[in-house]
Design a protein around this motif. Sequence first.
Motif, PDB file in Angstrom:
ATOM      1  N   ASP A 135       3.658   4.432  -8.084  1.00  0.00           N
ATOM      2  CA  ASP A 135       4.700   5.054  -6.820  1.00  0.00           C
ATOM      3  C   ASP A 135       4.290   6.452  -6.732  1.00  0.00           C
ATOM      4  O   ASP A 135       4.734   7.082  -5.601  1.00  0.00           O
ATOM      5  N   ARG A 136       3.542   7.329  -7.625  1.00  0.00           N
ATOM      6  CA  ARG A 136       3.035   8.559  -7.507  1.00  0.00           C
ATOM      7  C   ARG A 136       1.734   8.578  -6.372  1.00  0.00           C
ATOM      8  O   ARG A 136       1.529   9.687  -6.274  1.00  0.00           O
ATOM      9  N   SER A 137       1.102   7.644  -6.436  1.00  0.00           N
ATOM     10  CA  SER A 137      -0.157   7.487  -5.615  1.00  0.00           C
ATOM     11  C   SER A 137       0.056   7.907  -4.150  1.00  0.00           C
ATOM     12  O   SER A 137       1.083   7.438  -3.666  1.00  0.00           O
ATOM     13  N   GLN A 138      -0.969   8.647  -3.656  1.00  0.00           N
ATOM     14  CA  GLN A 138      -0.621   9.241  -2.347  1.00  0.00           C
ATOM     15  C   GLN A 138      -0.885   7.884  -1.502  1.00  0.00           C
ATOM     16  O   GLN A 138      -0.641   7.909  -0.230  1.00  0.00           O
ATOM     17  N   LEU A 139      -1.431   6.941  -2.001  1.00  0.00           N
ATOM     18  CA  LEU A 139      -1.835   5.570  -1.412  1.00  0.00           C
ATOM     19  C   LEU A 139      -0.805   4.520  -1.174  1.00  0.00           C
ATOM     20  O   LEU A 139      -0.459   3.650  -0.429  1.00  0.00           O
ATOM     21  N   HIS A 140       0.305   4.917  -2.133  1.00  0.00           N
ATOM     22  CA  HIS A 140       1.296   3.703  -2.318  1.00  0.00           C
ATOM     23  C   HIS A 140       2.154   3.629  -1.354  1.00  0.00           C
ATOM     24  O   HIS A 140       2.374   2.455  -0.981  1.00  0.00           O
ATOM     25  N   ALA A 141       2.658   4.386  -0.563  1.00  0.00           N
ATOM     26  CA  ALA A 141       3.683   4.247   0.392  1.00  0.00           C
ATOM     27  C   ALA A 141       3.109   3.398   1.612  1.00  0.00           C
ATOM     28  O   ALA A 141       3.616   2.452   1.845  1.00  0.00           O
ATOM     29  N   SER A 142       1.710   3.872   2.013  1.00  0.00           N
ATOM     30  CA  SER A 142       1.033   2.930   2.928  1.00  0.00           C
ATOM     31  C   SER A 142       0.845   1.471   2.304  1.00  0.00           C
ATOM     32  O   SER A 142       1.013   0.290   3.185  1.00  0.00           O
ATOM     33  N   PHE A 165      -7.337  17.248   0.983  1.00  0.00           N
ATOM     34  CA  PHE A 165      -7.301  15.913   0.070  1.00  0.00           C
ATOM     35  C   PHE A 165      -7.120  16.131  -1.224  1.00  0.00           C
ATOM     36  O   PHE A 165      -8.388  16.129  -1.742  1.00  0.00           O
ATOM     37  N   PRO A 166      -5.889  16.450  -1.734  1.00  0.00           N
ATOM     38  CA  PRO A 166      -5.929  16.983  -3.055  1.00  0.00           C
ATOM     39  C   PRO A 166      -6.554  15.865  -4.148  1.00  0.00           C
ATOM     40  O   PRO A 166      -6.932  16.051  -5.179  1.00  0.00           O
ATOM     41  N   THR A 167      -6.360  14.329  -3.614  1.00  0.00           N
ATOM     42  CA  THR A 167      -6.884  13.369  -4.526  1.00  0.00           C
ATOM     43  C   THR A 167      -7.594  12.456  -3.691  1.00  0.00           C
ATOM     44  O   THR A 167      -7.593  12.408  -2.556  1.00  0.00           O
ATOM     45  N   ARG A 168      -8.473  11.674  -4.485  1.00  0.00           N
ATOM     46  CA  ARG A 168      -9.295  10.509  -3.835  1.00  0.00           C
ATOM     47  C   ARG A 168      -8.191   9.780  -2.914  1.00  0.00           C
ATOM     48  O   ARG A 168      -8.654   9.206  -2.021  1.00  0.00           O
ATOM     49  N   GLU A 169      -7.286   9.364  -3.646  1.00  0.00           N
ATOM     50  CA  GLU A 169      -6.158   8.340  -3.142  1.00  0.00           C
ATOM     51  C   GLU A 169      -5.806   8.850  -1.558  1.00  0.00           C
ATOM     52  O   GLU A 169      -5.536   8.269  -0.738  1.00  0.00           O
ATOM     53  N   ALA A 170      -5.308  10.419  -1.668  1.00  0.00           N
ATOM     54  CA  ALA A 170      -5.252  11.260  -0.476  1.00  0.00           C
ATOM     55  C   ALA A 170      -6.319  10.850   0.826  1.00  0.00           C
ATOM     56  O   ALA A 170      -5.801  10.713   1.770  1.00  0.00           O
ATOM     57  N   LEU A 171      -7.473  11.010   0.372  1.00  0.00           N
ATOM     58  CA  LEU A 171      -8.535  10.940   1.190  1.00  0.00           C
ATOM     59  C   LEU A 171      -8.657   9.392   1.740  1.00  0.00           C
ATOM     60  O   LEU A 171      -8.765   8.962   3.159  1.00  0.00           O
ATOM     61  N   LEU A 172      -8.348   8.329   0.719  1.00  0.00           N
ATOM     62  CA  LEU A 172      -8.392   7.296   1.135  1.00  0.00           C
ATOM     63  C   LEU A 172      -7.341   6.693   2.019  1.00  0.00           C
ATOM     64  O   LEU A 172      -7.123   6.015   3.090  1.00  0.00           O
ATOM     65  N   GLU A 173      -6.001   7.332   2.075  1.00  0.00           N
ATOM     66  CA  GLU A 173      -4.943   7.166   2.547  1.00  0.00           C
ATOM     67  C   GLU A 173      -5.183   7.582   4.040  1.00  0.00           C
ATOM     68  O   GLU A 173      -4.528   6.871   5.008  1.00  0.00           O
ATOM     69  N   ALA A 174      -5.759   8.606   4.314  1.00  0.00           N
ATOM     70  CA  ALA A 174      -5.897   9.264   5.491  1.00  0.00           C
ATOM     71  C   ALA A 174      -7.067   8.621   6.196  1.00  0.00           C
ATOM     72  O   ALA A 174      -6.758   8.033   7.417  1.00  0.00           O
ATOM     73  N   LEU A 175      -8.010   7.910   5.628  1.00  0.00           N
ATOM     74  CA  LEU A 175      -8.978   7.049   6.385  1.00  0.00           C
ATOM     75  C   LEU A 175      -8.384   5.558   6.689  1.00  0.00           C
ATOM     76  O   LEU A 175      -8.689   5.112   7.796  1.00  0.00           O
ATOM     77  N   LEU A 176      -7.228   5.056   5.803  1.00  0.00           N
ATOM     78  CA  LEU A 176      -6.867   3.617   6.032  1.00  0.00           C
ATOM     79  C   LEU A 176      -5.305   3.586   6.827  1.00  0.00           C
ATOM     80  O   LEU A 176      -5.006   2.699   7.039  1.00  0.00           O
ATOM     81  N   ARG A 177      -4.748   4.907   7.148  1.00  0.00           N
ATOM     82  CA  ARG A 177      -3.568   4.879   7.452  1.00  0.00           C
ATOM     83  C   ARG A 177      -3.632   4.190   8.888  1.00  0.00           C
ATOM     84  O   ARG A 177      -2.631   3.235   9.171  1.00  0.00           O
ATOM     85  N   SER A 178      -4.538   4.511   9.719  1.00  0.00           N
ATOM     86  CA  SER A 178      -4.337   3.248  11.219  1.00  0.00           C
ATOM     87  C   SER A 178      -4.676   2.066  10.949  1.00  0.00           C
ATOM     88  O   SER A 178      -4.087   1.236  11.417  1.00  0.00           O
TER      89      SER A 178
END
Length: 186
Positions: free
Chosen positions: A114-121, A51-64
């Motif tokens: 829009d560069r945040s890894q959480l943006h798309a979700s 998880f290169p960023t905090r947002e990537a970690l959050l996205e993985a947790l929140l995706r489902s």
Amino acid sequence: MPGTARVDARRNHDLLLAAAREAFAEHGTDASLRDIARQAGVGIGTLYRHFPTREALLEALLRSRFDALRDRADELSQAPAPGEALLTWLSELAAGSVTYRGLPESVMTALRDDRSQLHASCAAMRAAGGRLLDRAQAAGEVRGDVTAAQLLALAAGLAWAGEQSADPVAMIRQLLSIAMQGLATR
């Protein structure tokens, strides 16, 4: 040997998600990433490889959870009362947002970047809510000048208020009732 590396990587990924889920629930979305890595039994480098960023970690947790909210919006789009469907979805969105203190801010920040890894979700979730909003507006149940972005900001505000309360769900329900009166057509 490569198969063992993949198994270890998957195990570390799962351990990091479990540790992050616990840390974010206890300390909010600003929980220490170093502590998360330590709790998972891995080094901080391993956390950043997954998880290169905090947002990537959050996205993985929140995706489902976000996928479920989008599916719920699709399901509610078939409901006979569009305004009630919107109210139900907003309530579920806001109530789910109090899982991790600071999550509403993280979502709103991701929507602006829009560069945040959480943006798309987050953007996909906003679009799902926007479809419910459009339907409620077309039925004349919600004011036509309300946007999907405002709707998500409202949900974030409700979730933030819920975070401040001893009974977050009750607080969100009360405030959402008031807000829906303001959103209703006159």
